[in-house]
Design a protein around this motif. Structure first.
Motif, PDB file in Angstrom:
ATOM      1  N   ASP A 222       0.828  -1.207   0.000  1.00 29.84           N
ATOM      2  CA  ASP A 222       0.000   0.000   0.000  1.00 29.84           C
ATOM      3  C   ASP A 222       0.863   1.258   0.000  1.00 29.84           C
ATOM      4  N   LEU A 223       1.964   1.246   0.737  1.00 23.64           N
ATOM      5  CA  LEU A 223       2.837   2.410   0.762  1.00 23.64           C
ATOM      6  C   LEU A 223       3.659   2.533  -0.512  1.00 23.64           C
ATOM      7  N   ARG A 224       3.965   1.412  -1.139  1.00 25.66           N
ATOM      8  CA  ARG A 224       4.789   1.460  -2.350  1.00 25.66           C
ATOM      9  C   ARG A 224       4.095   2.271  -3.436  1.00 25.66           C
ATOM     10  N   ALA A 225       2.810   2.041  -3.622  1.00 27.34           N
ATOM     11  CA  ALA A 225       2.086   2.773  -4.658  1.00 27.34           C
ATOM     12  C   ALA A 225       2.062   4.270  -4.371  1.00 27.34           C
ATOM     13  N   THR A 226       1.841   4.630  -3.100  1.00 25.82           N
ATOM     14  CA  THR A 226       1.819   6.045  -2.723  1.00 25.82           C
ATOM     15  C   THR A 226       3.192   6.678  -2.900  1.00 25.82           C
ATOM     16  N   PHE A 227       4.222   5.938  -2.475  1.00 22.66           N
ATOM     17  CA  PHE A 227       5.592   6.441  -2.602  1.00 22.66           C
ATOM     18  C   PHE A 227       5.938   6.653  -4.071  1.00 22.66           C
ATOM     19  N   GLU A 228       5.638   5.681  -4.902  1.00 20.80           N
ATOM     20  CA  GLU A 228       5.996   5.785  -6.312  1.00 20.80           C
ATOM     21  C   GLU A 228       5.288   6.968  -6.973  1.00 20.80           C
ATOM     22  N   LYS A 229       4.051   7.214  -6.594  1.00 20.30           N
ATOM     23  CA  LYS A 229       3.312   8.349  -7.161  1.00 20.30           C
ATOM     24  C   LYS A 229       3.966   9.665  -6.759  1.00 20.30           C
ATOM     25  N   GLU A 230       4.312   9.793  -5.465  1.00 24.87           N
ATOM     26  CA  GLU A 230       4.925  11.040  -4.994  1.00 24.87           C
ATOM     27  C   GLU A 230       6.329  11.202  -5.560  1.00 24.87           C
ATOM     28  N   TYR A 231       7.086  10.136  -5.554  1.00 24.82           N
ATOM     29  CA  TYR A 231       8.447  10.170  -6.101  1.00 24.82           C
ATOM     30  C   TYR A 231       8.408  10.504  -7.583  1.00 24.82           C
ATOM     31  N   GLY A 232       7.499   9.878  -8.313  1.00 25.92           N
ATOM     32  CA  GLY A 232       7.382  10.139  -9.739  1.00 25.92           C
ATOM     33  C   GLY A 232       7.025  11.582 -10.037  1.00 25.92           C
ATOM     34  N   ALA A 233       6.136  12.174  -9.229  1.00 26.82           N
ATOM     35  CA  ALA A 233       5.754  13.571  -9.438  1.00 26.82           C
ATOM     36  C   ALA A 233       6.944  14.504  -9.231  1.00 26.82           C
TER      37      ALA A 233
END
Length: 262
Positions: A222-233
């Protein structure tokens, strides 16, 4: 065998041409004359290792990598002159004076004590043998600085703090010092490649295959998806996509050591 995050050969294979350029530039400075035995330490999926067969047509080539997934991907390339095996570079040994050329490309940056390994690599060389090293030197680039900063903040820090690559790696001068002390003549330099990457959020796709891998795999789903979205932005802001692609400046450090006759 030490455990480590799982490598994804398919993800790593994205932008293969750009990843392969430093390998070709490194090997081009190895002036071995008809070596019989060549070892690639940290061979990955083996596609670059296989090019050594044409570089030295009379040599047998062995690829070693700590990732079982990478070695599995490399196995279809196996031939009577090319073999692959799972092995940890920190534990790799060869009989003294048994190898003509050792190549280690984009691998030693993962090992903090890498300079301590160099004497063992040199001991494995025959007199007149060659050791060729290339590592990324972009640990202070936005791609990694953002990764470390984000991984150190809640809620990610509990799982991912300290998992990213360190910013400090040996520079050319340090390789010259270390390898000269082992009786080698050393050619060391650095190059900054300006890779032009295609695709959406291309730098995210690049680092997901390498530097961001340990952080992403340390996080719960669950955190991986959130992290990847924020990191990608944040990456998209640091490396904006233009009409012609996304520019990724990438510093790399090289050292080629020629063992003088004992």
């Amino acid at each position: 065998m030490r455990t480590s995050p799982v490598w994804n050969p398919e993800q790593y294979g994205k932008y293969a041409d750009e990843r392969g350029r430093p390998f070709a530039d490194l090997v081009d400075r190895v002036f071995a004359d008809q070596p019989a035995t060549v070892v690639d330490l940290g061979c990955g999926p083996g596609n670059l290792t296989a090019t050594l067969l044409d570089r030295w047509p009379s040599a047998t080539v062995r690829g070693v990598d700590s990732s079982a997934e990478m070695i599995e991907a490399a196995q279809p390339l196996t031939s009577d002159r090319l073999t692959f095996e799972v092995g940890d570079l920190r534990e790799w040994t060869a009989p003294p004076g048994s190898v003509d050329v050792i190549v280690t490309n984009a691998t030693l940056q993962w090992i903090p004590e890498q300079l301590d390994l160099l004497p063992g690599f040199v001991r494995a060389l025959r007199p007149g043998g060659w050791l060729a090293i290339q590592i990324p030197g972009n640990g202070d680039a936005p791609s990694h600085a953002i990764l470390r900063e984000l991984a150190a903040t809640p809620p990610y820090a509990e799982f991912a703090a300290g998992k990213s690559l360190r910013a400090d790696v040996p520079g050319p001068a340090e390789y010259v010092d270390a390898l000269s002390a082992e009786g080698c003549s050393v050619d060391a330099w650095e190059t900054t490649y300006n890779h032009l990457l295609s695709g959406d959020n291309a730098v995210l796709e690049w680092v997901k295959g390498t530097g961001a891998r340990p952080v992403l795999q340390a996080l719960p789903d669950d955190l991986r998806a959130t992290f990847e979205k924020e990191y990608g932005a944040r990456l998209a802001e640091a490396y904006p996509q233009r009409s012609y692609g996304t520019l990724l400046p990438f510093r790399r450090i090289f050292a080629v050591a020629h063992l003088l006759a004992r």
